[in-house]
Design a protein around this motif. Sequence first.
Motif, PDB file in Angstrom:
ATOM      1  N   UNK A  72      -2.696  -0.800  -6.841  1.00 13.59           N
ATOM      2  CA  UNK A  72      -2.259  -2.045  -7.202  1.00 13.59           C
ATOM      3  C   UNK A  72      -3.312  -2.969  -7.904  1.00 13.59           C
ATOM      4  N   UNK A  73      -4.350  -2.493  -8.443  1.00 15.91           N
ATOM      5  CA  UNK A  73      -5.103  -3.107  -9.236  1.00 15.91           C
ATOM      6  C   UNK A  73      -4.247  -3.316 -10.535  1.00 15.91           C
ATOM      7  N   UNK A  74      -3.414  -2.611 -11.076  1.00 13.75           N
ATOM      8  CA  UNK A  74      -2.392  -3.041 -11.987  1.00 13.75           C
ATOM      9  C   UNK A  74      -0.916  -2.836 -11.438  1.00 13.75           C
ATOM     10  N   UNK A  75       0.059  -3.251 -11.934  1.00 14.53           N
ATOM     11  CA  UNK A  75       1.288  -2.909 -11.530  1.00 14.53           C
ATOM     12  C   UNK A  75       1.806  -1.573 -12.671  1.00 14.53           C
ATOM     13  N   UNK A  76       1.969  -0.160 -11.906  1.00 12.08           N
ATOM     14  CA  UNK A  76       2.366   0.550 -12.665  1.00 12.08           C
ATOM     15  C   UNK A  76       3.601   0.926 -12.258  1.00 12.08           C
ATOM     16  N   UNK A  77       4.300   0.228 -11.560  1.00 12.41           N
ATOM     17  CA  UNK A  77       5.754   0.606 -11.106  1.00 12.41           C
ATOM     18  C   UNK A  77       6.818  -0.024 -12.287  1.00 12.41           C
ATOM     19  N   UNK A  78       7.680   0.897 -12.604  1.00 16.87           N
ATOM     20  CA  UNK A  78       8.875   0.371 -13.582  1.00 16.87           C
ATOM     21  C   UNK A  78       9.884  -0.359 -12.830  1.00 16.87           C
ATOM     22  N   UNK A  79      10.079  -0.253 -11.410  1.00 19.84           N
ATOM     23  CA  UNK A  79      10.851  -1.092 -10.763  1.00 19.84           C
ATOM     24  C   UNK A  79      10.158  -2.298 -10.020  1.00 19.84           C
ATOM     25  N   UNK A  80      10.525  -3.361  -9.906  1.00 19.86           N
ATOM     26  CA  UNK A  80       9.826  -4.484  -9.067  1.00 19.86           C
ATOM     27  C   UNK A  80      10.134  -4.112  -7.640  1.00 19.86           C
ATOM     28  N   UNK A  81      11.198  -3.463  -7.255  1.00 21.38           N
ATOM     29  CA  UNK A  81      11.401  -3.146  -5.818  1.00 21.38           C
ATOM     30  C   UNK A  81      10.426  -2.238  -5.428  1.00 21.38           C
ATOM     31  N   UNK A  82       9.925  -1.334  -6.170  1.00 19.54           N
ATOM     32  CA  UNK A  82       8.875  -0.426  -5.862  1.00 19.54           C
ATOM     33  C   UNK A  82       7.835  -0.856  -5.917  1.00 19.54           C
ATOM     34  N   UNK A  83       7.261  -1.882  -6.786  1.00 18.68           N
ATOM     35  CA  UNK A  83       6.125  -2.654  -6.573  1.00 18.68           C
ATOM     36  C   UNK A  83       6.047  -3.504  -5.427  1.00 18.68           C
ATOM     37  N   UNK A  84       7.035  -4.124  -4.761  1.00 14.79           N
ATOM     38  CA  UNK A  84       6.858  -4.791  -3.623  1.00 14.79           C
ATOM     39  C   UNK A  84       6.789  -3.928  -2.449  1.00 14.79           C
ATOM     40  N   UNK A  85       7.472  -2.676  -2.651  1.00 22.97           N
ATOM     41  CA  UNK A  85       7.160  -1.483  -1.266  1.00 22.97           C
ATOM     42  C   UNK A  85       5.836  -0.943  -1.380  1.00 22.97           C
ATOM     43  N   UNK A  86       5.156  -0.982  -2.604  1.00 25.48           N
ATOM     44  CA  UNK A  86       3.658  -0.425  -2.596  1.00 25.48           C
ATOM     45  C   UNK A  86       2.763  -1.457  -1.922  1.00 25.48           C
ATOM     46  N   UNK A  87       3.088  -2.747  -1.985  1.00 27.05           N
ATOM     47  CA  UNK A  87       2.406  -3.819  -1.173  1.00 27.05           C
ATOM     48  C   UNK A  87       2.556  -3.627   0.242  1.00 27.05           C
ATOM     49  N   UNK A  88       3.866  -3.565   0.426  1.00 27.67           N
ATOM     50  CA  UNK A  88       4.282  -3.386   1.961  1.00 27.67           C
ATOM     51  C   UNK A  88       3.577  -2.204   2.559  1.00 27.67           C
ATOM     52  N   UNK A  89       3.666  -0.981   2.032  1.00 28.78           N
ATOM     53  CA  UNK A  89       3.012   0.289   2.155  1.00 28.78           C
ATOM     54  C   UNK A  89       1.517   0.151   2.275  1.00 28.78           C
ATOM     55  N   UNK A  90       0.812  -0.548   1.581  1.00 31.42           N
ATOM     56  CA  UNK A  90      -0.589  -1.023   1.839  1.00 31.42           C
ATOM     57  C   UNK A  90      -0.991  -1.769   3.198  1.00 31.42           C
ATOM     58  N   UNK A  91      -0.273  -2.746   3.420  1.00 36.17           N
ATOM     59  CA  UNK A  91      -0.308  -3.476   4.591  1.00 36.17           C
ATOM     60  C   UNK A  91      -0.024  -2.714   5.783  1.00 36.17           C
ATOM     61  N   UNK A  92       0.846  -1.630   5.695  1.00 39.50           N
ATOM     62  CA  UNK A  92       1.185  -0.888   6.667  1.00 39.50           C
ATOM     63  C   UNK A  92      -0.059   0.042   6.950  1.00 39.50           C
ATOM     64  N   UNK A  93      -0.709   0.425   5.930  1.00 35.60           N
ATOM     65  CA  UNK A  93      -1.943   1.288   6.294  1.00 35.60           C
ATOM     66  C   UNK A  93      -2.947   0.526   7.118  1.00 35.60           C
ATOM     67  N   UNK A  94      -3.065  -0.674   6.441  1.00 33.46           N
ATOM     68  CA  UNK A  94      -4.061  -1.510   6.978  1.00 33.46           C
ATOM     69  C   UNK A  94      -3.718  -1.866   8.528  1.00 33.46           C
ATOM     70  N   UNK A  95      -2.611  -2.202   8.967  1.00 32.85           N
ATOM     71  CA  UNK A  95      -2.369  -2.574  10.201  1.00 32.85           C
ATOM     72  C   UNK A  95      -2.230  -1.426  11.178  1.00 32.85           C
TER      73      UNK A  95
END
Length: 280
Positions: free
Chosen positions: A228-251
Motif C-alpha cells: 500500500x505504499x504505492x498502488x500496484x493494483x490495476x483495478x480500483x476495486x482490488x485497491x479498495x479490497x487491499x485496504x480492507x484486508x489490511x484493516x482486517x489483519x489489524x483488527x
Amino acid sequence: MTDAQWAVIEPLLPRTHPRLGGRPPVHSRRLVVDTISYVLASGCAWRLVPRDLAPWATAYRVFAAWTADGTWQRVHDVLRGRVRERGGRCPQPSAAVLDSQSVKTCEGGERVGYDAGKRVRGRKRHVLVDTLGLVLGVAVSSASVQDRPGARRLLAGIRARFPRLGLVWVDGGYVNSKDATLVDWARRQENVEIVAVPRNADVAGFRVLPRRWVVERTFGWLTRCRRLTRDYERKTAHAEAMIQFAMIRLMAARLADEHIEPRGPIETEAARRLTEDHND
C-alpha cells in the motif's frame, strides 16, 4: 497469521458445502489467506510468491472472487463492530473523520490521473474513519479527482449504513468560501454535518490537529503494508479490497489480544493522545 488471528477470521470466510459437489480444494483457506497476506505485507508481485505458500494463481483467483462478492467488506464490517464493542463503544459510530491520500501507481491501470496539488500521478484514496481510526468507507479514484467530489461519492448513502452518524470532521480543503456545495449537500441529502478543523496559519511547521490526526494515523497503519505504499493494483476495486484486508489483519490482531506496545517518542505520544481523546 497466528492461530489466534485465524480463529477470529475463519468463521467469517465463505465455505463450500461438500454436497454442492465439485473438485475438493487442494490448498486450505488458511494457506490461501496467508499467501494474500504475504503479498500485502511484503509488497511483492503475485508471481513472486514463495513456493511454500499457495500458488499465486490460486491466491489471486480467491482474492478477486472474494472482492467481487463482497466477502472482504462483510468480514471487515463484522470485525469493526467487534473491536468497537470491545472498546466500550456502540457498533454504530456517531462521528467520523474524512481525508484523502494521493499515491503513485506502478504500471497504469484504470482511473489514473495527476494530482496537481500534490504533484503525484496515480490514484487518490478517500477514507472515512471513526474516532478510533477504524475504516468506515474507502473509495479509490483517479488522483485528478478533487477532494469534494470524492467525498460526495464516499458519503452517498452513508446514513443507510450508519444511521447514528451525524458529524464528519474534515480539513479546510473540503470546505472553503468558493465552494460550499459539499456541506449543503451532506446536510440536505444525508443529514450529516461537516465541520472543518482549521490549521493555525500563525504556527510554522508540523502541528498535530485535533480530530484530524486520527485519519492520518490510519494512513500510517495502512502504509506499514508495503503493498500500500504505492498502488500496484490495476483495478480500483482490488485497491479498495487491499485496504480492507489490511484493516482486517489489524483488527484480527486486536481481537486476538496481540497488542503492540508503542516504541519511541512518536508512538508513545500518539498513544497518550489517543487515551486522552477517548477519555474526553
